[in-house]
Design a protein around this motif. Structure first.
Motif, PDB file in Angstrom:
ATOM      1  N   PRO A  85      -7.527  28.783  54.827  1.00 49.60           N
ATOM      2  CA  PRO A  85      -8.355  27.602  54.551  1.00 49.60           C
ATOM      3  C   PRO A  85      -9.420  27.888  53.498  1.00 49.60           C
ATOM      4  O   PRO A  85      -9.941  28.998  53.418  1.00 49.60           O
ATOM      5  CB  PRO A  85      -9.002  27.305  55.909  1.00 49.60           C
ATOM      6  CG  PRO A  85      -8.098  27.941  56.915  1.00 49.60           C
ATOM      7  CD  PRO A  85      -7.526  29.153  56.252  1.00 49.60           C
ATOM      8  N   GLU A  86      -9.745  26.861  52.723  1.00 47.68           N
ATOM      9  CA  GLU A  86     -10.717  27.022  51.645  1.00 47.68           C
ATOM     10  C   GLU A  86     -12.112  27.363  52.160  1.00 47.68           C
ATOM     11  O   GLU A  86     -12.913  27.946  51.436  1.00 47.68           O
ATOM     12  CB  GLU A  86     -10.772  25.750  50.792  1.00 47.68           C
ATOM     13  CG  GLU A  86     -10.989  24.460  51.575  1.00 47.68           C
ATOM     14  CD  GLU A  86     -12.448  24.173  51.885  1.00 47.68           C
ATOM     15  OE1 GLU A  86     -12.709  23.430  52.853  1.00 47.68           O
ATOM     16  OE2 GLU A  86     -13.319  24.701  51.156  1.00 47.68           O
ATOM     17  N   TRP A  87     -12.394  27.034  53.425  1.00 50.55           N
ATOM     18  CA  TRP A  87     -13.735  27.300  53.962  1.00 50.55           C
ATOM     19  C   TRP A  87     -13.934  28.766  54.376  1.00 50.55           C
ATOM     20  O   TRP A  87     -15.051  29.161  54.720  1.00 50.55           O
ATOM     21  CB  TRP A  87     -14.061  26.375  55.134  1.00 50.55           C
ATOM     22  CG  TRP A  87     -12.998  26.237  56.191  1.00 50.55           C
ATOM     23  CD1 TRP A  87     -12.061  25.247  56.281  1.00 50.55           C
ATOM     24  CD2 TRP A  87     -12.778  27.100  57.321  1.00 50.55           C
ATOM     25  NE1 TRP A  87     -11.270  25.438  57.385  1.00 50.55           N
ATOM     26  CE2 TRP A  87     -11.684  26.560  58.045  1.00 50.55           C
ATOM     27  CE3 TRP A  87     -13.383  28.260  57.789  1.00 50.55           C
ATOM     28  CZ2 TRP A  87     -11.189  27.137  59.211  1.00 50.55           C
ATOM     29  CZ3 TRP A  87     -12.905  28.845  58.955  1.00 50.55           C
ATOM     30  CH2 TRP A  87     -11.814  28.297  59.649  1.00 50.55           C
ATOM     31  N   ILE A  88     -12.888  29.570  54.315  1.00 48.20           N
ATOM     32  CA  ILE A  88     -13.032  30.999  54.613  1.00 48.20           C
ATOM     33  C   ILE A  88     -13.471  31.721  53.340  1.00 48.20           C
ATOM     34  O   ILE A  88     -12.801  31.634  52.307  1.00 48.20           O
ATOM     35  CB  ILE A  88     -11.718  31.586  55.149  1.00 48.20           C
ATOM     36  CG1 ILE A  88     -11.455  31.041  56.565  1.00 48.20           C
ATOM     37  CG2 ILE A  88     -11.753  33.111  55.163  1.00 48.20           C
ATOM     38  CD1 ILE A  88     -10.197  31.579  57.208  1.00 48.20           C
ATOM     39  N   PRO A  89     -14.600  32.440  53.376  1.00 45.62           N
ATOM     40  CA  PRO A  89     -15.097  33.093  52.162  1.00 45.62           C
ATOM     41  C   PRO A  89     -14.195  34.238  51.706  1.00 45.62           C
ATOM     42  O   PRO A  89     -13.536  34.899  52.513  1.00 45.62           O
ATOM     43  CB  PRO A  89     -16.481  33.627  52.568  1.00 45.62           C
ATOM     44  CG  PRO A  89     -16.750  33.115  53.938  1.00 45.62           C
ATOM     45  CD  PRO A  89     -15.483  32.642  54.516  1.00 45.62           C
ATOM     46  N   ASP A 107     -18.764  33.667  59.891  1.00 42.02           N
ATOM     47  CA  ASP A 107     -19.045  32.735  60.991  1.00 42.02           C
ATOM     48  C   ASP A 107     -17.944  32.793  62.043  1.00 42.02           C
ATOM     49  O   ASP A 107     -16.901  33.419  61.857  1.00 42.02           O
ATOM     50  CB  ASP A 107     -19.224  31.310  60.471  1.00 42.02           C
ATOM     51  CG  ASP A 107     -18.028  30.824  59.643  1.00 42.02           C
ATOM     52  OD1 ASP A 107     -16.902  31.282  59.911  1.00 42.02           O
ATOM     53  OD2 ASP A 107     -18.234  29.996  58.739  1.00 42.02           O
ATOM     54  N   THR A 108     -18.202  32.113  63.170  1.00 41.98           N
ATOM     55  CA  THR A 108     -17.261  32.133  64.294  1.00 41.98           C
ATOM     56  C   THR A 108     -15.921  31.492  63.958  1.00 41.98           C
ATOM     57  O   THR A 108     -14.874  32.040  64.335  1.00 41.98           O
ATOM     58  CB  THR A 108     -17.887  31.463  65.517  1.00 41.98           C
ATOM     59  OG1 THR A 108     -19.107  32.140  65.856  1.00 41.98           O
ATOM     60  CG2 THR A 108     -16.956  31.513  66.716  1.00 41.98           C
ATOM     61  N   PRO A 109     -15.865  30.330  63.267  1.00 43.27           N
ATOM     62  CA  PRO A 109     -14.548  29.770  62.946  1.00 43.27           C
ATOM     63  C   PRO A 109     -13.661  30.742  62.166  1.00 43.27           C
ATOM     64  O   PRO A 109     -12.459  30.833  62.425  1.00 43.27           O
ATOM     65  CB  PRO A 109     -14.895  28.525  62.111  1.00 43.27           C
ATOM     66  CG  PRO A 109     -16.252  28.134  62.564  1.00 43.27           C
ATOM     67  CD  PRO A 109     -16.961  29.425  62.860  1.00 43.27           C
ATOM     68  N   THR A 110     -14.248  31.465  61.213  1.00 42.41           N
ATOM     69  CA  THR A 110     -13.450  32.437  60.461  1.00 42.41           C
ATOM     70  C   THR A 110     -12.927  33.520  61.385  1.00 42.41           C
ATOM     71  O   THR A 110     -11.756  33.920  61.304  1.00 42.41           O
ATOM     72  CB  THR A 110     -14.293  33.061  59.333  1.00 42.41           C
ATOM     73  OG1 THR A 110     -14.735  32.032  58.450  1.00 42.41           O
ATOM     74  CG2 THR A 110     -13.481  34.082  58.549  1.00 42.41           C
TER      75      THR A 110
END
Length: 319
Positions: A85-89, A107-110
């Motif tokens: 996903p694009e939100w993962i750095p 963060d926790t989602p990652t």
């Protein structure tokens, strides 16, 4: 919450992470070892996230993936796949002949997404993305020397040798006025970790670690060695400083290890070193969160030091 296809949805902050095949067994049971599924792995990382994330944020990661469980193939993943996903750095760092785009877990989602990818163990750089050439951690890796059980016997590990080496190293670091912390690796030994201020490059840090190890081995030549070749070590414990180099990694605190029973690399206090029940795999996904809540490294992350004063003290000890 589970979908009709068996996919489980886990809420983490403002995001919902899908866990595919949560009932898939990653850690088969047997003997004294309990069975654990991918869902169990996700649950553990969700619970331990508040304690683990400070050790991950901003750091390039190498992911140890086991899509078919710990008895299947292992993938050591450095490059971040395009489908993440694009939100993962990500962070792009140089390597010989090119670059690598490492995943970063802030963060926790990652963390939960990586667990869904069967990233059982997270190995972190000792530097951060905003200063990849300047580590803010120094690591001594203490693995036990093998001890033969007798003619034809299977060698076993001598954890008492690890315990004694950690004591000696801790005393020397105290003499150098450097703070240090202990962590079980969840595998065979212990890590001794020194927080740095991030102003020294890897060559300086590694040279300092080597000189510390050499001094300690010279003082205890019958028990400790810095010999890189196994055949030269005999039954002595190897003071391993090889992780203190650019692009090398060390297992992250609270990472699960791919071994029966799902042991966890767990921070401990120096006082716990004397616990007779202490072993490298003392904590598992069943109880590592309880240990984390005791805050064994209280204040350590804010105590990064420069090596200049310690180097002068070390040189004085070396004569």
């Amino acid at each position: 919450m589970s979908g009709a296809d068996g996919t489980r949805k886990v809420r983490a902050g403002r995001r919902t992470v899908e866990v595919h095949r949560p009932d898939k067994v990653l850690f088969p049971g047997g003997g004294d070892a309990k069975e654990y599924t991918k869902g169990d792995l996700v649950d553990f990382y969700r619970a331990v996230a508040p304690f683990m994330l400070p050790h991950l944020r901003g750091r390039p990661l190498m992911l140890e993936r086991h899509p078919d469980g710990i008895e299947g193939p292992t993938f050591m993943q450095k490059n971040t796949p395009e489908h993440y996903p694009e939100w993962i750095p990500r962070v792009e760092v140089t390597k010989e002949g090119g670059t690598v785009r490492h995943t970063v877990c802030d963060d926790t989602p990652t963390l939960l997404y990586l667990a869904d990818q069967a990233s059982i163990t997270l190995h972190r750089w000792l530097s951060r993305a905003d200063g990849v050439d300047h580590p803010d951690r120094l690591v001594f890796d203490l693995d036990p020397p093998p001890v033969p059980e007798g003619p034809g016997g299977t060698p076993r590990d001598d954890f008492e040798a690890v315990r004694e080496a950690a004591r000696l190293l801790g005393e020397l670091l105290d003499e150098l006025e450097l703070p240090s912390a202990l962590m079980t690796t969840g595998s065979r030994g212990l890590h001794v970790i020194v927080p740095l201020n991030g102003r020294h490059d890897f060559d300086e840090v590694r040279a300092f670690a080597r000189d510390v190890a050499d001094l300690l081995a010279a003082a205890h030549p019958d028990r400790l060695t810095t010999a890189a070749r196994k055949k030269e070590r005999g039954e002595r414990l190897y003071l391993d400083i090889q992780r203190n180099a650019y692009a090398q990694t060390a297992v992250a605190p609270y990472s699960v290890r791919p071994r029966p029973g799902a042991p966890v690399a767990t921070p401990i206090t120096w006082g716990q070193l004397d616990d007779p029940e202490l072993l490298a795999r003392r904590w598992t996904v069943a109880d590592a969160v309880e240990q984390a809540r005791t805050n064994p490294w209280s204040g350590l992350l804010n105590r990064g030091r420069a090596l200049g004063p310690a180097r002068r003290r070390l040189n004085a000890l070396r004569g």
